[in-house]
Every structure is written in structure tokens, then in C-alpha cells.
Scaffold this active site. Structure first.
Site, PDB file in Angstrom:
ATOM      1  N   HIS A 165      65.240  61.822  66.993  1.00  0.00           N
ATOM      2  CA  HIS A 165      65.321  61.765  65.533  1.00  0.00           C
ATOM      3  C   HIS A 165      64.709  60.476  65.027  1.00  0.00           C
ATOM      4  CE1 HIS A 165      66.896  61.614  61.473  1.00  0.00           C
ATOM      5  NE2 HIS A 165      67.446  60.459  61.749  1.00  0.00           N
ATOM      6  N   TRP A 185      66.686  46.619  67.328  1.00  0.00           N
ATOM      7  CA  TRP A 185      67.767  46.196  66.430  1.00  0.00           C
ATOM      8  C   TRP A 185      68.722  45.205  67.095  1.00  0.00           C
ATOM      9  CZ3 TRP A 185      68.857  51.527  63.603  1.00  0.00           C
ATOM     10  CH2 TRP A 185      67.844  51.723  62.652  1.00  0.00           C
ATOM     11  N   LYS A 233      77.138  38.327  49.253  1.00  0.00           N
ATOM     12  CA  LYS A 233      77.317  39.782  49.273  1.00  0.00           C
ATOM     13  C   LYS A 233      78.613  40.151  48.556  1.00  0.00           C
ATOM     14  CE  LYS A 233      78.912  43.301  52.475  1.00  0.00           C
ATOM     15  NZ  LYS A 233      77.933  44.382  52.420  1.00  0.00           N
ATOM     16  N   HIS A 287      70.826  60.519  51.440  1.00  0.00           N
ATOM     17  CA  HIS A 287      71.091  59.203  50.856  1.00  0.00           C
ATOM     18  C   HIS A 287      71.669  59.312  49.460  1.00  0.00           C
ATOM     19  CE1 HIS A 287      68.021  58.843  53.970  1.00  0.00           C
ATOM     20  NE2 HIS A 287      68.669  57.740  54.283  1.00  0.00           N
ATOM     21  N   GLY A 319      73.884  64.216  63.567  1.00  0.00           N
ATOM     22  CA  GLY A 319      74.839  63.618  64.498  1.00  0.00           C
ATOM     23  C   GLY A 319      76.129  63.159  63.873  1.00  0.00           C
ATOM     24  N   CYS A 369      69.110  62.979  57.780  1.00  0.00           N
ATOM     25  CA  CYS A 369      69.653  61.879  58.595  1.00  0.00           C
ATOM     26  C   CYS A 369      71.140  62.144  58.804  1.00  0.00           C
ATOM     27  CB  CYS A 369      69.409  60.530  57.917  1.00  0.00           C
ATOM     28  SG  CYS A 369      69.633  59.111  59.032  1.00  0.00           S
ATOM     29  N   GLU A 412      63.071  62.395  58.554  1.00  0.00           N
ATOM     30  CA  GLU A 412      63.239  62.394  57.112  1.00  0.00           C
ATOM     31  C   GLU A 412      61.958  62.931  56.491  1.00  0.00           C
ATOM     32  OE1 GLU A 412      61.619  59.399  55.163  1.00  0.00           O
ATOM     33  OE2 GLU A 412      61.763  60.939  53.621  1.00  0.00           O
TER      34      GLU A 412
HETATM   35  N1  GLN Z   1      72.658  60.127  65.079  1.00  0.00           N
HETATM   36  C1  GLN Z   1      72.693  59.131  64.063  1.00  0.00           C
HETATM   37  C2  GLN Z   1      73.578  59.584  62.915  1.00  0.00           C
HETATM   38  O1  GLN Z   1      73.601  60.722  62.631  1.00  0.00           O
HETATM   39  C3  GLN Z   1      71.322  58.824  63.535  1.00  0.00           C
HETATM   40  C4  GLN Z   1      71.365  57.741  62.503  1.00  0.00           C
HETATM   41  C5  GLN Z   1      70.015  57.284  62.057  1.00  0.00           C
HETATM   42  O2  GLN Z   1      69.040  57.931  62.323  1.00  0.00           O
HETATM   43  N2  GLN Z   1      69.955  56.190  61.368  1.00  0.00           N
HETATM   44  O3  GLN Z   1      74.226  58.783  62.263  1.00  0.00           O
HETATM   45 ZN    ZN Z   2      68.010  58.895  60.501  1.00  0.00          ZN
END
Ligand code: GLN
Ligand code: ZN
Length: 758
Positions: free
Chosen positions: A640, A559, A18, A693, A430, A725, A664
Site C-alpha cells: 500500500h 521514518w 502545538k 481524510h 488495515g 488509506c 491513494e
Molecule cells: N495499514 C496502515 C493503516 O491502515 C497503513 C497506513 C498508511 O498507509 N499510512 O493504518
Molecule cells: Zn496510506
């Protein structure tokens, strides 16, 4: 008994690859240096496997970015827009992997998708009508020779044509079957070349064989195999499967003129039964994947040898193997200097699994030897006792605990009155940008340069600034910014009992991105409130509703590395109870809205559709409800998801019984909304209106146009306005500008359609 490894990690035990690759991207390392360094890395790993006594050592499993992308290059499937950049071979490869913007042109990366049921992502190959499939790349041959020069005879590994064609995207009119002949020729050429170089075995990975196969799939498989094998000569071909069982193709598979078949006896529920029922031909070798390639617990030798003995009753020639590539586990337990020896003994990462394979082979050969009992259990059964309170709580759950009352439609009115939000309320997901100050504050604290009090003060200042920024922007529902979290799962892992955090246990997620999943080590319990202080503080700074932010139980489980001594359902239930405690405390602290993220809910859907409900959704969805079923009707629950491909499980998503879901949608062009409307979906929705993104700032007119088109299908009473996101990877300037456009767009439509001004 011989041993085989399906694939080995490749990022380096300290993520060297990496770091080198990223240095190369930054121009700090030359292409020659990158290649030389990685050559050394490969050699070290082959030696390690050789010294451990592994008989079938893979080569060609190394990759600068992704193995599917490597296969595309090997077969000449490089789309014209990348070739036309006129870059070096290596840079053309990286252009496909991560896009290219520079003097030679401007092209986006190939899309990326989840690799079966893992957290690894592959690059989706692209097939156009004029794609000329032909053996073009040399990496797999070079690697084989490289190893041989050092005296190591390896088993080259290549992704098979069936899996490749099933994973590729077809842009023109041609379908997978139209490419079948070209693939047959290319793989024949591959086999010939490998045989000429002195290879004895080649491993062809066909994980798609463990998924549902329909008539077209079976026909495609039959066109490819046995045709590709017809000129293999003395080269022995191992057809390797993993991540499940091959119930739809077992008989045609064992009838093929291959020399070895690799089956997964860990995740393959029916593998043992298939072998027993249909037999296994004497002229083939069964590569029995009995050592778990995905999880990190020590192998239970007694149990595994028992399973092996059963397999050997049917199969005459058996090689002991990992169940899948070791790509999905970290390098070595030895690097975890922070863990006690008694704890470390329970784990086997990639290196330790090599020892397990050879030890198991020894015991299989010498049935008289006493097999040691393994300390391979979680904290609970490892003798240190579990947490009886947690177990009792799980056992005493009643069906009513999984149901929130009153019904969602009744709650909506109550919440509407209490929150007093305008139509088309605006919010974020968030996190706010993790600026250099956020990271510095964390570093200073971790290295002991500032006290906890100083750290907390700095955190408060950041929260205050973030709240101020949202007030200035005119957002309706605010968040505290999540500055205390590096990662949405690790943060809860660190704060709940029952988890172990590691130091070096990195696993490749995609390209140069690695993750360090927490290990679920015992019964899970919340010992103290986790997010209440920051959320309460944030709420105290504003009159607007503040949203508490939590990660959901299914995502935390998916995860993390799970335990093997209790079911996923039980672990998820323990997690749900912990999150439930936090939800109720947030409510008590005055947070009117609480968001419980389930970013990873969809990705662990079983590979076979028939198992979706019985193996997963039937417990995962109620478990999610357990987190919020105890709140008052006026408390609004959000969730979410980072994707919108949930058309096929819409009813299940609705059954999570959240009041609002954000997801998304900007990238998948809002098509999900038609399905949502058609299905009578009840949950209010916040389809992401711009793509976080990318650093691009979406113009107000563009967002307005999106809102208008969404309003064609979603009633205004059920629509929320938000990005797609969390904003943590973005910078402050672009975030402010983007959110400004978002809020202004929402206000313009509110005014125009509903005469609403604030
Ligand atoms: N609440 C998280 C953030 O805003 C959600 C992140 C995610 O969905 N990967 O970072
Ligand atoms: Zn997300």
C-alpha cells in the site's frame, strides 16, 4: 572561528506551541495569550543559543504553522478567498493552513507537500494572475526587534524568491518568470527595512538550488539574482542552501555580489569538490554546513575538523554552520531520562549541536588542542558488539533470495483458485477507527492499571467486534483492525531489537503535528513473532480470507533516525529480513494474504533524478522483494502507498513484485490509472475510491460512478475496491456508512456486468 545556526526547532521542547495552538483552535486560549506565549518561547530559544556562544542566531525561523506560508504572507500572496473571509490576520493565516468552516464562510486549506527530502511538510503557496506581490507582513521585522530588545542581535531568515517561486502553484496564465520583477522589488524593500532596523546580516534560504536546474531555472535564477541585491546597501546577505550540493549553479552563485554563501557539506556529495575545483572568492564568507542538522548522532570531531581544514585551504573566510535547519531534530537529549548515560552520550539533538558548533570552532582555532574521540556510533561499533547472526545473514544473501517464483502471472491463477474471491473484491487498508476504548485500553496498560492478560483480552474483544462489523458489511478480504498499534513504524520499532524509543524526541511533521521517530541503534533482528497472534486470532473468527498487516522495510527506515556507521541499504536489508521472518510466520499461521505497507517509499527519492536509481531504487526495490520472495505461490502479497504520484517510477513499483497494490487516488482524480494502463503495469490495483481524510460519507452512486470510470482503463480481473488509506483517524459511524456504500456499489456492478450474486 564563528558559528551559525540555519534554523532552530520551534514547537517547544515539550511541544508547547502545538498545545497552545490547538487550545487556541478550541477557543481555550486567546489570540493574545497565544502570541504572548510564543514570544516567550522565542526568547528562551534565542537565549539558549546566545548562552551557547552561537554568533549567527536565526530569527524569523519561528512559525505558527509553516515557514513557506509565513513567506507567502510576508509577500502578500494571500489568495482572495481567504482575505474575503474578513477574519483577523492570525485567523486568515490559520484558514490558509488548515481550512475554515464557520460563520464567515467555507474554504479548504492550501495543499501541503513534502519539504524536499525530509518528513516536514510545507503549505504550497498559490499564485494567481492578479496576485500582487508586495512586502506586506511584519513577522520577520517584529521578531528581529523582539530579540534586539533583549540584547540579542539576530540574523533574520527568509525563504528566497527562487525557492518560493519554484514551490508555488500557478493557477492562472502567469508563470514564475512573470513574477520575477515583483519579487525583486519586494525583496529589495525587505532588505531596506531590515537594514533600517539595524540588522547586519540576513539569511535567504534557497534550498531549491540543490535540485536539478534546467535552462529555465537558471534563467529565472539569473533574473532574480543579482537584481534583488542591487540596493542592499550595508546589509550583508547570506545565501543559504541545504539538503544537497549546488553543482548546477556553483559558478554563477559564487560570482554573485552576496556576502556569504551557505553550503551543505553533509548531504552535499559534491560540495567539497566544487569548492576545491572552482575556488571560493576571498570577499565572501563560506558558511560551511558541517554539523549534521538532520540526524541525531554526535558529530565526529576528528573527521569534521579534517573536512573543515580542507575547505579552509580554498576559502579564506569560513563560518562553522549546521548543514540545514535544526527543525528536523528534537530539542535535547537531556529530556531522555529513560536512556542510560552511556547511550545518551552518543547523541546530539538541537541543543547539543549548539555545543558541538562552539567546541568545533574552538578546536579549529586552536589546532594544538587534543580533539576528543567521539562516542558517536551505533551499538555495533560502540564496543557492545553487534549481532553477528544478523551480519552473517545479510552477507550470505544470494541474488535468488530477491526473486519470487513462479512469475506473477502464474501466481495470479493459483491465488484466484485458492481464494475464491468474486470479481471486484472489496477490502480495507488495515486500521479501523482508534476509538476512545482503544486508547483507554492502551493507557490503562501503560500506567500499570491492568495486566497484560487483561489488555490482551480487551484487544481480542475489539478484534472480534471489528471482524463482525466487516462480516456484516460483506467485505471480501478482512483485516484485524491494528488496534495494538499507535503508529505503523513505532510499533515495529518497539518490537524489533536494534531500535531505541525516545520519550520527548518530537519533530514537527506539519503544523501542529509532530512525530517521534525511533532511533536505529544497532543491528536489527526480530526476536519473536510480532503480529502473528493477533492475525491468527482474527483469522480464526471468520471463513473469509484475513489479511496480515506489516510495515515494509523502506518505510520503517525512512521514518526512523538511521545509523551513520552502515549504509541505508544495509539497514534496510536487516529490516527486510526481520519482516521476511514475520511474513513466513504469518503464512504458516494460515494467513492467505499479507499486506506490506510502503507508505514512505517515494518520499526518499533523491532530489536529483540522476541519483534516483543508483542511490536508491536499485537497492530499495530488491530489498522490498526480499520480504516476500519466500512465500508460496498461493499466498497473495499486497502493498500500500499513501499517494499516487508514482507515474515516473511505475516500472520500479511494478518490480516490487507484489500481487496487489492499493494507493491513494481519490484526491488526484484517478489520472494515474491511464499511466498504469499505458505502461503495461502487471500488479493488480486498488485505487482508493474514497478519501478517508475527510469525515464525509461518499454516496453509493458516487463510488459506483468511480468504479465504472476505473473499469474503462483497468481490466476487471485486476481491480480491487477499497478506501484510499487506513481508517484509524475516523469514527465508527461514518466508517460503517462509507464502507457500506463501497460494498453495495461493488456488488451492484458485479451483478450488472458479470451476473455475479452472492
Ligand atoms: N495499514 C496502515 C493503516 O491502515 C497503513 C497506513 C498508511 O498507509 N499510512 O493504518
Ligand atoms: Zn496510506
Amino acid at each position: 572561528m564563528k558559528t551559525s545556526v540555519v534554523g532552530y526547532p520551534r514547537i517547544g521542547s515539550h511541544r508547547e506551541l502545538k498545545l497552545w495552538t490547538e487550545d487556541y483552535f478550541k477557543g481555550k486560549l486567546s489570540a493574545e495569550e497565544l502570541k504572548e506565549n510564543s514570544k516567550h518561547l522565542r526568547l528562551t530559544q534565542w537565549r539558549k543559543q546566545q548562552q551557547s556562544g552561537i554568533d549567527f542566531i536565526p530569527s524569523g525561523d519561528f512559525s505558527f504553522y509553516d515557514g513557506v506560508l509565513d513567506t507567502a504572507v510576508l509577500l502578500g500572496c494571500v489568495p482572495a478567498r481567504y482575505r474575503d473571509l474578513g477574519l483577523s490576520e492570525l485567523d486568515t493565516y490559520f484558514a490558509m493552513a488548515k481550512g475554515y468552516q464557520g460563520a464567515a464562510g467555507d474554504v479548504k486549506a492550501l495543499p501541503m507537500r513534502k519539504w524536499f527530502n525530509t518528513n516536514y511538510h510545507y503549505m504550497v503557496p498559490e499564485m494567481a494572475d492578479d496576485t500582487r506581490v508586495t512586502l506586506s507582513g511584519t513577522a520577520v521585522f517584529d521578531a528581529f526587534l523582539e530579540a534586539r530588545e533583549s540584547g540579542i542581535l539576530t540574523k533574520p531568515v527568509v525563504i528566497g524568491p527562487f525557492t518560493f517561486l519554484k514551490l508555488a502553484r500557478f493557477h492562472g496564465t502567469k508563470r514564475p518568470a512573470d513574477f520575477a520583477d515583483a519579487f525583486v522589488f519586494a525583496y529589495r524593500a525587505l532588505f531596506k527595512r531590515l537594514a533600517a532596523l539595524g540588522a547586519q546580516w540576513v539569511q535567504i534560504d534557497e534550498p531549491t538550488l540543490v535540485t536539478d536546474m534546467d535552462a529555465d531555472d537558471l534563467a529565472l535564477f539569473a533574473r532574480l539574482y543579482p537584481a534583488i541585491l542591487s540596493e542592499k546597501g550595508t546589509l550583508k546577505v547570506l545565501l543559504q542552501t541545504y539538503f544537497g550540493d549546488v553543482r548546477d549553479v556553483y559558478q554563477p552563485l559564487v560570482a554573485l555580489p552576496v556576502d556569504g554563501i551557505g553550503l551543505d557539506f553533509v548531504e552535499g556529495e559534491q560540495s567539497a569538490a566544487l569548492v576545491k575545483e572552482w575556488g571560493f572568492p576571498d570577499d565572501k564568507v563560506l558558511f560551511a554546513g558541517v554539523v549534521n542538522g538532520k540526524n541525531i548522532w554526535r558529530c565526529d570531531y576528528g573527521k569534521t575538523l579534517g573536512a573543515l581544514a580542507a575547505i579552509r585551504e580554498t576559502a579564506a573566510h569560513v563560518v562553522l554552520s549546521t548543514s540545514c535547519s535544526l527543525l528536523h531534530v528534537p530539542y535535547t537529549v537531556a529530556a531522555e531520562t529513560g536512556l542510560e548515560e552511556a547511550v545518551k552520550r552518543r547523541f546530539a539533538f538541537a541543543e547539543e549541536k549548539l555545543t558541538e558548533l562552539t567546541e568545533l570552532a574552538g578546536f579549529a582555532d586552536n589546532t594544538k588542542a587534543t580533539v576528543p574521540a567521539m562516542e558517536n556510533k551505533s551499538d555495533r561499533s560502540g564496543g557492545q558488539g553487534g549481532d553477528p547472526t544478523v551480519r552473517n545473514r545479510v552477507n550470505s544473501l544470494q541474488p535468488s533470495d530477491y526473486i519470487r517464483l513462479p512469475r506473477r502471472s502464474q501466481r495470479a491463477d493459483i491465488q484466484h483458485r485458492k481464494l475464491g474471491l468474486p470479481p471486484l473484491p472489496t477490502t480495507t487498508i488495515g486500521s479501523f477507527p482508534q476509538t476512545p476504548q482503544v486508547r483507554e485500553n492502551r493507557m490503562l496498560f501503560r500506567s500499570g492499571k491492568i495486566t497484560k492478560a487483561q489488555y490482551d483480552d480487551a484487544l481480542k474483544a475489539m478484534i472480534a467486534q471489528c471482524v463482525q462489523m466487516q462480516e456484516t458489511l460483506g467485505l471480501d478480504v478482512l483485516v484485524h483492525g491494528e488496534f495494538e498499534r499507535t503508529d505503523m513504524v513505532a510499533y515495529f520499532g518497539e518490537n524489533l531489537s536494534g531500535f531505541l524509543m525516545t520519550k520527548q524526541a518530537w519533530v514537527q511533521s506539519y503544523g501542529t503535528r509532530c512525530v517521534k521517530p525511533p532511533i536505529i541503534f544497532g543491528d536489527i533482528r526480530r526476536t519473536a513473532p510480532i503480529t502473528v497472534a493477533v492475525s491468527k486470532y482474527a483469522q480464526s473468527l471468520t471463513q473469509k480470507p484475513m489479511k496480515g498487516m506489516l510495515t515494509g522495510p523502506i518505510t520503517i527506515l525512512n521514518w526512523s533516525f538511521p545509523r551513520e556507521d552502515i549504509s541505508h541499504r544495509e539497514m534496510a536489508t536487516q529490516l527486510a529480513l526481520a519482516i521476511r521472518d514475520e511474513v513466513l510466520d504469518l503464512e504458516k499461521a494460515g494467513l492467505p494474504i499479507i499486506q506490506i505497507d510502503e507508505a514512505a517509499l517515494r518520499e526518499k527519492l533523491p532530489l536529483r533524478k540522476a541519483d534516483w536509481h543508483s542511490h536508491y531504487l536499485d537497492w530499495a526495490i530488491p530489498v522490498f522483494r526480499l520480504t516476500h520472495s519466500g512465500v508460496k505461490p498461493e499466498t497473495q502479497i499486497h502493498t500500500h502507498m499513501c499517494y499516487s504520484e508514482f507515474q515516473d517510477i511505475l516500472a520500479d513499483i511494478d518490480a516490487m513484485d507484489a500481487d496487489v497494490i492499493s494507493f491513494e487516488a481519490s484526491r488526484s482524480s484517478l489520472t494515474i490509472l491511464d499511466a498504469i494502463q499505458a505502461s503495461g503495469f502487471e500488479t493488480a490495483v486498488g485505487p482508493g475510491l474514497y478519501d478517508i481524510h475527510s469525515p464525509r460519507v461518499p454516496p453509493q452512486a458516487e463510488i459506483e460512478a468511480s468504479i465504472r470510470s476505473v473499469l474503462q482503463v483497468v481490466p476487471v480481473s485486476k481491480l480491487w475496491i477499497n478506501p484510499d488509506c487506513g481508517l484509524k483517524t475516523r469514527g465508527n459511524a461514518e466508517t460503517f456508512a462509507s464502507l457500506q456504500n463501497l460494498v453495495t456499489a461493488a456488488k451492484a456492478i458485479r451483478k450488472e456486468h458479470y451476473g455475479f450474486t452472492d
